[in-house]
Each structure stands twice: as structure tokens, then as C-alpha cells.
Design a protein around this motif. Structure first.
Motif, mmCIF file in Angstrom:
data_model
loop_
_atom_site.group_PDB
_atom_site.id
_atom_site.type_symbol
_atom_site.label_atom_id
_atom_site.label_comp_id
_atom_site.label_asym_id
_atom_site.label_seq_id
_atom_site.Cartn_x
_atom_site.Cartn_y
_atom_site.Cartn_z
ATOM 1 N N LEU A 149 0.824 -1.205 0.000
ATOM 2 C CA LEU A 149 0.000 0.000 0.000
ATOM 3 C C LEU A 149 0.862 1.261 0.000
ATOM 4 C CD1 LEU A 149 -2.579 1.622 0.221
ATOM 5 C CD2 LEU A 149 -2.636 1.117 2.676
ATOM 6 N N LEU A 150 1.870 1.297 0.863
ATOM 7 C CA LEU A 150 2.705 2.496 0.946
ATOM 8 C C LEU A 150 3.532 2.702 -0.320
ATOM 9 C CD1 LEU A 150 3.915 2.365 4.664
ATOM 10 C CD2 LEU A 150 1.817 3.317 3.691
ATOM 11 N N ALA A 151 4.000 1.603 -0.913
ATOM 12 C CA ALA A 151 4.733 1.717 -2.179
ATOM 13 C C ALA A 151 3.817 2.223 -3.286
ATOM 14 C CB ALA A 151 5.340 0.369 -2.555
ATOM 15 N N ALA A 152 2.584 1.705 -3.323
ATOM 16 C CA ALA A 152 1.631 2.129 -4.355
ATOM 17 C C ALA A 152 1.237 3.596 -4.161
ATOM 18 C CB ALA A 152 0.394 1.235 -4.332
ATOM 19 N N GLU A 153 1.004 4.008 -2.904
ATOM 20 C CA GLU A 153 0.697 5.408 -2.621
ATOM 21 C C GLU A 153 1.809 6.322 -3.121
ATOM 22 O OE1 GLU A 153 -2.047 6.974 0.227
ATOM 23 O OE2 GLU A 153 -2.521 6.127 -1.723
ATOM 24 N N SER A 154 3.045 5.924 -2.830
ATOM 25 C CA SER A 154 4.185 6.757 -3.212
ATOM 26 C C SER A 154 4.367 6.792 -4.721
ATOM 27 C CB SER A 154 5.451 6.225 -2.534
ATOM 28 O OG SER A 154 5.329 6.298 -1.121
ATOM 29 N N ALA A 155 4.166 5.661 -5.380
ATOM 30 C CA ALA A 155 4.242 5.649 -6.841
ATOM 31 C C ALA A 155 3.155 6.526 -7.440
ATOM 32 C CB ALA A 155 4.117 4.214 -7.359
ATOM 33 N N GLY A 156 1.970 6.492 -6.841
ATOM 34 C CA GLY A 156 0.894 7.354 -7.311
ATOM 35 C C GLY A 156 1.249 8.826 -7.200
ATOM 36 N N ALA A 157 1.950 9.182 -6.130
ATOM 37 C CA ALA A 157 2.360 10.580 -5.967
ATOM 38 C C ALA A 157 3.340 10.997 -7.060
ATOM 39 C CB ALA A 157 2.982 10.780 -4.588
ATOM 40 N N LEU A 158 4.240 10.086 -7.435
ATOM 41 C CA LEU A 158 5.141 10.380 -8.556
ATOM 42 C C LEU A 158 4.352 10.603 -9.839
ATOM 43 C CD1 LEU A 158 7.978 7.746 -7.925
ATOM 44 C CD2 LEU A 158 8.106 10.214 -7.524
ATOM 45 N N VAL A 159 3.383 9.723 -10.081
ATOM 46 C CA VAL A 159 2.554 9.851 -11.283
ATOM 47 C C VAL A 159 1.804 11.176 -11.271
ATOM 48 C CG1 VAL A 159 0.556 8.916 -12.509
ATOM 49 C CG2 VAL A 159 2.318 7.367 -11.641
ATOM 50 N N ALA A 160 1.243 11.551 -10.125
ATOM 51 C CA ALA A 160 0.467 12.790 -10.043
ATOM 52 C C ALA A 160 1.313 14.000 -10.432
ATOM 53 C CB ALA A 160 -0.088 12.965 -8.631
ATOM 54 N N ALA A 161 2.533 14.056 -9.914
ATOM 55 C CA ALA A 161 3.413 15.175 -10.267
ATOM 56 C C ALA A 161 3.730 15.157 -11.758
ATOM 57 C CB ALA A 161 4.693 15.104 -9.446
ATOM 58 N N GLU A 162 3.928 13.970 -12.313
ATOM 59 C CA GLU A 162 4.252 13.861 -13.736
ATOM 60 C C GLU A 162 3.062 14.219 -14.612
ATOM 61 O OE1 GLU A 162 7.553 10.393 -12.799
ATOM 62 O OE2 GLU A 162 5.665 9.853 -13.771
ATOM 63 N N LEU A 163 1.845 13.881 -14.173
ATOM 64 C CA LEU A 163 0.658 14.234 -14.952
ATOM 65 C C LEU A 163 0.529 15.749 -15.095
ATOM 66 C CD1 LEU A 163 -2.002 11.750 -13.514
ATOM 67 C CD2 LEU A 163 -0.947 11.663 -15.770
ATOM 68 N N THR A 164 0.794 16.462 -14.011
ATOM 69 C CA THR A 164 0.724 17.929 -14.076
ATOM 70 C C THR A 164 1.845 18.487 -14.947
ATOM 71 O OG1 THR A 164 -0.312 18.051 -11.888
ATOM 72 C CG2 THR A 164 0.764 20.048 -12.710
#
Length: 551
Positions: A149-164
Motif C-alpha cells: 500500500l505504501l509503495a503504491a501510494e508513493s508511486a501514485g504521488a510520482l505519477v500525479a506530479a508527472e501528470l501535471t
């Protein structure tokens, strides 16, 4: 290898951590030396440990550096201070709190609370918090799930920054033409477009209210009541029940006013830059772990706007939608073999019809949504007994989550995110109803609040686990896209995410490999969460030039 990184007064500080989580030599970097050093260290494939991806990843992206892995300590802290999977509670700390959904104000559960900002911790604080979190996870009842869960949350945060940073391709001319066609020429500041003004005039005439402002719900209600039209709100479903000539122009006015407000000229100017739509995503901005958006309406891009989302001639958009995600997640969590078998038929709702559970696909959808959201009356309530008989394990899973919520207990998703407890005001109402002197009104109020919280916890376990599946899907897809390489200097890139839908912009020559990567990542997400349990997470995948072609 873990590398801790934090902001400092004179730039940033970083240090490689040893196996015990202790920092080695601290490096202090300023200006261009920061992204250059990160790019150099990134070649070893480390995990970056930092307080907040949203603060530290964007400047790296601006310098052309994207990291492969990170641990976002604030997102992790938000999970760990509430998770009932921990053997010892992790102490809460304002410095590490990205979001704490405030349910006490209304006394009712909300899935739409957004995080608040906090100060940036220094390197020593980052190292200490990382060690606390690692120790807490290691001592938990299911460390494997929490780590995922924590790895997926953190990967999602990377994706979010990249999407913007990357943005969604958006043709301003196409959108401007749409606005002009539907609303008329752009008005002067403070004015209404011509089409809206004409509809407003028609509504005023039909309601005999020459001074009516149709944007004011109270004024509109009074005008409707004056004409003998008894409605409690101005919502579409209530207005549609009326038999009056004003209904058609009023509904058209409201639809176009929403377009102007949400995606009009002001929106275009604020959120579309350089031919790209760049909203601000908030990973875990909702208590279930779903994303929210700080601005731009990224999670509410209506179909009529999608024609402006157009790839360049030599590129394609690979649009993928996880079909009926929440029922499939429920089948996997509950280990319901019968529902899993229905999932493998492709269209799960049609499979319910083919299995004789209900008579139409529409009824199948109503029944399933009733199970997920706790509908007990109307058509959903009528259909629920059939679902209970056919899928006792799946329906039993959400029923138990609902009963737990009604008792004021906390429920937990598959990977370990726990729901907020009811506020003190909720408990006071329940306690009052249990007293000998409690009135019938007190008891009705307590039962109503208990049912409301039960509906919240019923959906929390499913929506939260579906969000976990989607994060694993995103994380694995991001890795696969990075491995596909480039064509003509252009790499495939995630450019949009909406709960259970992704868009990848890719060179046309890589469209099919990207589509296969999307499917493979979905299969992998299912395996990561549920092992070999035979639930199929079906995708609708389209390779298109315009987003509208996939709708």
C-alpha cells in the motif's frame, strides 16, 4: 538502496541510508547541482525517501529528471496513524499530516475532504520518521500488504506530479469553437453569453418573473412556487417531474451554465497552457485513498469537452477504462467464486442476467450498486434478495462492513487503510438513545445516523480497495512505459488518470505495445492484491486520435 532527501535553508540535503536506516555522509546541494546529483544517483535504482513528493518531484521534473521509486512519508503517515493493521499505533504528528478528513464538523462521513499543507521537515526529521514507519510496518499484522500500500501510494504521488508536468494534450481552438457554438461569442466580464441570456429571458417570461436571476436557487424556487410548481430543490431530477413549458429552457440553461462555470473561457485561460491541460492532482485526497484535484476539474472532465483532447498527428491516445471495477474487487476480497466466475464473462452485469440472477442488465447494475452503497428501498431494495442468494460471500462482506459502521467500529481495506471513527457527536446521539428516558425521536435519530455511517463503511472497504488496485495498476504501468523506449525522441507517457481510467499519449508506432502494457499492468495489479484468485479485471482499451472517439 534508500536515499533520504529533504529541503534545507540553502537548497536540499541528501544522504544514503544504511541497512539500519542510518544516514551516511550528508550532501548539501544548491541550484542545478540538485537535479544533476539526483540524476547521477538515480542510475543505481535507489528508493528516494522524502517528506512530500508534491514538493520535491516537480523541480526535478522541470530539470528533466524523473525518479523511478520514492517513499512519500506524509502519505505513508496518513495511512499508518489510522491503520488498525498496526500492532502499536504510530503517534500522530502535525508535521507529517498531509490530510486529516474532518468529519466532526458535519457529524456525517465524507469522501471528499482535501488535505492541508504543513511545514517541510529537515533531513534528520525525514530519517527519523522513515525509521518509525519502517518499524511500525514490520510489527504490523500484515506487513506485506502495508508495504504494498505504501509503495503504491508513493508511486501514485510520482505519477500525479508527472501528470501535471506533462499535461493532457488540449486543442484550445476546438474548445473555443465548442463554447462559441453552444454559448455564443465570449461575453464581456460579468456578462452572460448570448445563448444563456436568451434562455434566461425565456425562463423569466414563462415564470412571469422579469427580475429573476436563474443562477440563484432561492430566487428560482420562489418563482417556481409562485406558479404553483411545488419542488423542494432545483435539481434536474425534480424539475423533470414537472409538467410546465419552463422545464425545457430551464434545464438547458442549467446545463450550459455548468459548462460555462466548469469549462468555460476562464477555465481555459487558467488551466490550459501551451496546448496542454495541467490540473493539480491530490493523491489520497479522499478518505478512501481515491484522488482529488486542487483545481481545474481534472476528475470531472465532461464528455462534451473531450473532443478538444487531441493527440498530434504522429501520436495516439491509448484510453483504458477498468470496467465494473468495484464489483470485481468485492468478489476478490470476499473470495466469492460465483461472482468471480461472472467477472470472467467480460461484462459482469450481463453475466448476472445470463446466470438468471436478474432479468435485465439495467436491473443487474441497480442491484450491484445497491449492494455497494446500501440501497434498501425502491428498485434496488426489491432486487437485493436475489443478489444475496446468488452471491452470499460478496454481499455478506459488505453487509458486515455496514454492521460494523452502525456499531461505530472502524473498517479496513484489503491492504490496510482504515476508515475514520465516527465523531464524538455521533457517539453522543447513540448514547442518548440508549438511556431509559430517551424519546422516540432520539431513537429514530440514532438509528438514522447509525445507518448513514454503515453506508459509509460499507462502501469504504470496496472503494478503498478499488483505489488500491488502481494505484498498483498505475505504478506497474508507469514502470512498463519507461521500459518501452522512445520513437523519434518521444516516449509514451501517462497524461490522465480518473479513478479507474487512464490515458497514455504515445508515438503512433508504439500504440499497440502501450495497449498491451496497460492490460498487463491490470493483470499484475490483480495478482499483487489478490494472488491467484480468479477474478478478471476487464479493461475497455481504445487507441484513438481524440479522447471523444473513446467515449
Amino acid at each position: 538502496m534508500d536515499i533520504a532527501l529533504a529541503g534545507a535553508d540553502d537548497g536540499v540535503a541528501l544522504a544514503v541510508l544504511d541497512a539500519a536506516g542510518r544516514p551516511g555522509v550528508v550532501e548539501r546541494l544548491r541550484g542545478p547541482a540538485f537535479p544533476a546529483r539526483v540524476a547521477e544517483l538515480e542510475r543505481a535504482g535507489p528508493r528516494w525517501v522524502w517528506a512530500d513528493t508534491a514538493v520535491l518531484h516537480p523541480p526535478l521534473l522541470e530539470a528533466g529528471v524523473s525518479v523511478g521509486r520514492a517513499q512519500d512519508l506524509r502519505l505513508a503517515h496518513a495511512v499508518l496513524v489510522r491503520s488498525r493493521s498496526l500492532a502499536r499505533p504510530l503517534p500522530d504528528d502535525d508535521r507529517w499530516r498531509p490530510a486529516d478528513p474532518d468529519l466532526a464538523g458535519s457529524g456525517e462521513p465524507s469522501l471528499l475532504d482535501l488535505p492541508a499543507d504543513g511545514r517541510t521537515p529537515d533531513l534528520a526529521e525525514v530519517v527519523a520518521e522513515h525509521r518509525r514507519q519502517q518499524d511500525a510496518v514490520a510489527a504490523s499484522t500484515r506487513p506485506d500488504r502495508l508495504r504494498l500500500l505504501l509503495a503504491a501510494e508513493s508511486a501514485g504521488a510520482l505519477v500525479a506530479a508527472e501528470l501535471t508536468a506533462v499535461g493532457l494534450p488540449f486543442d484550445e481552438a476546438v474548445h473555443t469553437a465548442l463554447l462559441t457554438r453552444l454559448l455564443g461569442p465570449r461575453p464581456l466580464p460579468g456578462g452572460r453569453p448570448a445563448r444563456l441570456e436568451a434562455l434566461a429571458a425565456e425562463v423569466r417570461t414563462l415564470l412571469a418573473a422579469p427580475g429573476l436571476n436563474p443562477d440563484s436557487a432561492p430566487d428560482l424556487l420562489r418563482a417556481l412556487h409562485t406558479q404553483g410548481l411545488t419542488v423542494d430543490t432545483t435539481r434536474q431530477w425534480e424539475l423533470e417531474r414537472l409538467d410546465h413549458p419552463v422545464v425545457a429552457p430551464l434545464l438547458e440553461y442549467k446545463k450550459l451554465a455548468r459548462l460555462l462555470s466548469a469549462n468555460g473561457w476562464a477555465w481555459l485561460q487558467a488551466w490550459v497552457r501551451g496546448g496542454r491541460f495541467r490540473p493539480e492532482y491530490l493523491p489520497a485526497g479522499v478518505v478512501t485513498g481515491r484522488w482529488a484535484a486542487r483545481g481545474g476539474g481534472a476528475l470531472q472532465l465532461p464528455k462534451q469537452v473531450r473532443a478538444a483532447v487531441v493527440a498530434a498527428p504522429d501520436r495516439r491516445l491509448v484510453v483504458a477504462d477498468a470496467a465494473q471495477l468495484e464489483p470485481r474487487v468485492l468478489a476478490a476480497m470476499a473470495r466469492d467464486e460465483a461472482m468471480a466466475r461472472a467477472s470472467r464473462a467480460g461484462d459482469l452485469y450481463q453475466a448476472l442476467v445470463d446466470d438468471g440472477v436478474v432479468d435485465t442488465r439495467a436491473h443487474a447494475k441497480v442491484a450491484m450498486l445497491g449492494a455497494l452503497y446500501g440501497a434498501t428501498s425502491g428498485e434496488a431494495g426489491h432486487l437485493m434478495p436475489r443478489l444475496l442468494r446468488s452471491y452470499p460471500r460478496a454481499t455478506g462482506w459488505v453487509e458486515e462492513a455496514a454492521r460494523a459502521g452502525e456499531r461505530g467500529e472502524v473498517v479496513t481495506t484489503w491492504l490496510g487503510r482504515s476508515s475514520p471513527a465516527p465523531p464524538e457527536s455521533w457517539h453522543r446521539v447513540q448514547q442518548l438513545a440508549s438511556l431509559p428516558e430517551a424519546t422516540a425521536t432520539d431513537q429514530r435519530r440514532a438509528r438514522s445516523q447509525a445507518r448513514d455511517w454503515g453506508r459509509f463503511t460499507r462502501n469504504f472497504v470496496v472503494q478503498g480497495t478499488a483505489a488500491e488496485w488502481a494505484l498498483c495498476w498505475l505504478a506497474d504501468l508507469r514502470r512498463r512505459l519507461r521500459d518501452l523506449g522512445e520513437v523519434g525522441g518521444v516516449r509514451p507517457a501517462l497524461v490522465y488518470f480518473l479513478h479507474d481510467e487512464v490515458i497514455v499519449e504515445t508515438p503512433a508506432a508504439l500504440a499497440e505495445p502501450v495497449a498491451e502494457a496497460v492490460r498487463a499492468a491490470a493483470r499484475r495489479a490483480g495478482e499483487l492484491l489478490f494472488g491467484t484468485f480468479p477474478v478478471e479485471f476487464a479493461l475497455d482499451v481504445a487507441c484513438v486520435q481524440s479522447y471523444a472517439e473513446a467515449a
